[in-house]
Structures are given as structure tokens and as C-alpha cells.
Design a protein around this motif. Structure first.
Motif: not given
Length: 342
Positions: A160, A226-227, A229, A285, A291, A293
Motif C-alpha cells: 500500500p 494487491s493495491y 494508488s 477491484c 484495494k 488506496v
């Protein structure tokens, strides 16, 4: 704005089609070989096929575009040299691989340069950005046909990003201007082609990538990151349709008009597809445990501060690069839009 231009261009579509239908004796058919650097599952592939179809229809079959998929003719990084040598007739993909030779390419990838496809299309077609890019590529024996939108694009990572400190020392797949952005944010850029990054992310030789969000679904990147931005660095990212300049000059005047019109229609098609992909990827997603973020406002302010020198460096890279930055400034001033980096 670009939708208004599209309605006006409909007249051109009809006019050019009639020219070829009424032209009498057909010229020898031309088949142009274009290397696409993205797989069949990509939105750029869909736009490339759209372009090929429009060229054939608008020239009444006198010019045909044959699309070759990654590695079938040449590798992505070999595209510019291959065009110059006549090994391929054209290239569809990012020119960031050639940014060391054509610095103006980086001007298509300045961070937060435009915030949506409407602004991007307006800047290219109504404020001279396309003309600047054509001047830049002409110096390298290439004709820039049209920009293709590739949806929102930014950092997709295995970790993250809650602050720019989280990027320090991280290995991020990035080329050209993307690499400059990653470096400015404290990361370490890894220069890989698009086709190489899934394996790199899987093995951990790269910990993230600056790439279109929709590829989480279409390239299955959700399996290796997994992330995401937010906000995205590019909204949208832009890739190009290029032709070998000698090939371009051999086309008749009417064929050139048809190819340019096909390019414009492809730009609009890609803009619409870009917006569709942007809408769909949010739900994807959520459904696949990726995720998004959102960077806190105070961290976004820090990010903008460290990215300002990127614009300054680009402005000093060439006269045309300076013209790009001034064009952006003029556009946002005229539109009375506050741009965070000007």
C-alpha cells in the motif's frame, strides 16, 4: 468538446468515402504492416482493429492495415529502428521506449497533465499538441497518425502507498517519463517491456508498475498486485499510431486524408473505451480484493511538490518540449482551470 468535433467530422467521413467510390480506376492496393506491442486482450488491440477497419472502409479497400501482435515482427524496443529501416510500415504502442531519442514523447506522460479524456482530446486536436508531436516524429522519419487513450494509469503495487515515503527504494516497472516520476518519488525504476512485467511482479523483481488500471482485469495483474494508488498519474495515458514516413509519403492525397480521419475516429473510439474501462475497473477491484488506496491530501501536496522539477526538466529538453509545456499552460489558463503543477 471532442464529441462536438466528432459530429463535424462525420461530413468528412461521407465526403472521403464518396471520393474513393467515384474515383474511377482503382490504384494498386497497399497493405501496411503495423507492429502492435500489446496483446489481443488489450484495449489498444481493440482500437488497432478499429483503425484498420476504418482505413479499409474510408479508402474503399485501397489501403489495408495488417496488425501484428507482440513479437511477430519486432520487439517493442526495436519499433523505431525497425520503422526507419523499413522492416515494418508502422508501430502502435507507447513511444516511451524511444524517449531517449525523441524527448517530446515524455510530454505525453507528464504527471497529472490532463484529468480526463475530454481535456486530452481537446489539447491534442484543438490546441496543437498533435502538431507538436508530428514535428517531433518527423525528425525521425515517422508520421504520427493519432493518439490512443488507454484509460486511467498509475501505480499498481504489491504494497500500500499511504505516503510518498512508502515508495522509497521500491522497484517499480517504469520507462521514459514514468521512470523520472518514480525516481522523483523516491522509487527505483525497472525498465521492462509491457510483456515482461507480469513475470517480474510474480517473481518480485518488480514490486509495482505504472500501468493502466484496466490491465488488472485484462492482463490478470490482480493476481500479482494487491493495491492501486489514487489519484492516477495519467488520466488517460496516451499511446500512438505511427507510420514510416516513406510509407506515408507514398500514399495519395486522398489516402492520407482517409488515414488521418481513421486516426481521429480511432482517438474518439479509444476515449469512449477508456471511460468505459475506468468505470468497470472500480467494481472489478472490489470483487477481486484489490484495494484502491486514496493518497491523503497532505501527501498529495508533497507529491506535487517533488514532481514540479519533472516539468521544469522536460521544458528544458528541447524547443518542442518547451512548446508542449507552454501549450498545456495556455490551455488551462484559457479554460480557467487551476492546474496543480503550473
Amino acid at each position: 468538446m471532442y464529441k462536438q468535433v466528432l459530429r463535424l467530422m462525420t461530413i468528412c467521413v461521407v465526403s472521403i468515402s464518396l471520393i474513393f467510390m467515384l474515383s474511377g480506376v482503382a490504384a494498386a492496393k497497399k497493405v501496411l504492416k503495423l507492429q502492435l506491442v500489446y496483446p489481443k486482450t488489450s484495449s489498444v488491440a481493440a482500437n488497432s482493429l478499429f483503425f484498420a477497419d476504418k482505413v479499409e472502409k474510408l479508402t474503399n479497400g485501397e489501403v489495408k492495415i495488417k496488425i501484428f501482435y507482440p513479437g511477430q515482427l519486432v520487439k517493442a524496443k526495436e519499433g523505431l529502428t525497425a520503422m526507419k529501416r523499413g522492416m515494418i510500415d508502422g508501430y502502435i504502442g507507447s513511444m516511451l521506449y524511444f524517449a531517449g531519442v525523441i524527448p517530446e514523447v515524455n510530454g505525453e506522460w507528464l504527471p497529472f497533465s490532463w484529468k480526463n479524456v475530454s481535456e486530452a482530446m481537446d489539447i491534442y486536436y484543438n490546441y496543437g499538441y498533435l502538431d507538436i508531436m508530428r514535428k517531433a516524429t518527423e525528425k525521425h522519419d515517422c508520421y504520427y497518425v493519432a493518439p490512443i487513450s488507454v484509460a486511467k494509469m498509475g501505480l499498481m503495487t504489491k504494497f500500500p502507498i499511504n505516503s510518498i515515503e512508502d515508495l522509497k527504494g521500491k522497484k517499480i516497472r517504469a520507462v521514459g517519463m514514468e521512470g523520472r516520476i518514480v525516481k522523483a518519488l523516491g522509487g527505483s525504476s525497472v525498465a521492462l517491456s509491457g510483456a515482461e512485467q507480469y513475470t517480474a511482479l510474480q517473481r518480485g523483481t518488480a514490486e509495482g508498475t505504472d500501468y493502466p488500471w484496466y490491465t488488472l482485469r485484462d492482463y490478470k495483474f490482480f493476481e500479482v498486485v494487491s493495491y492501486v494508488s489514487s489519484p492516477p498519474l495519467h488520466s488517460p495515458g496516451i499511446v500512438e499510431i505511427l507510420l514510416n514516413n516513406k510509407v506515408w509519403k507514398k500514399l495519395s492525397s486522398d489516402e492520407k486524408k482517409a488515414v488521418n480521419l481513421a486516426g481521429f475516429l480511432t482517438s474518439i473510439h479509444s476515449a469512449n473505451l477508456s471511460e468505459k474501462n475506468d468505470r468497470e475497473i472500480i467494481d472489478f477491484c472490489r470483487d477481486n480484493n484489490v484495494k484502491i488506496v486514496e493518497l491523503p491530501n497532505e501527501e498529495l501536496v508533497k507529491m506535487i511538490k517533488v514532481l514540479k522539477p519533472v516539468y521544469e526538466d522536460h521544458l528544458n529538453s528541447s524547443d518542442l518540449c518547451a512548446e508542449q509545456v507552454e501549450t498545456l499552460k495556455s490551455y488551462f489558463n484559457e479554460m480557467e482551470i487551476i492546474h496543480p503543477l503550473f
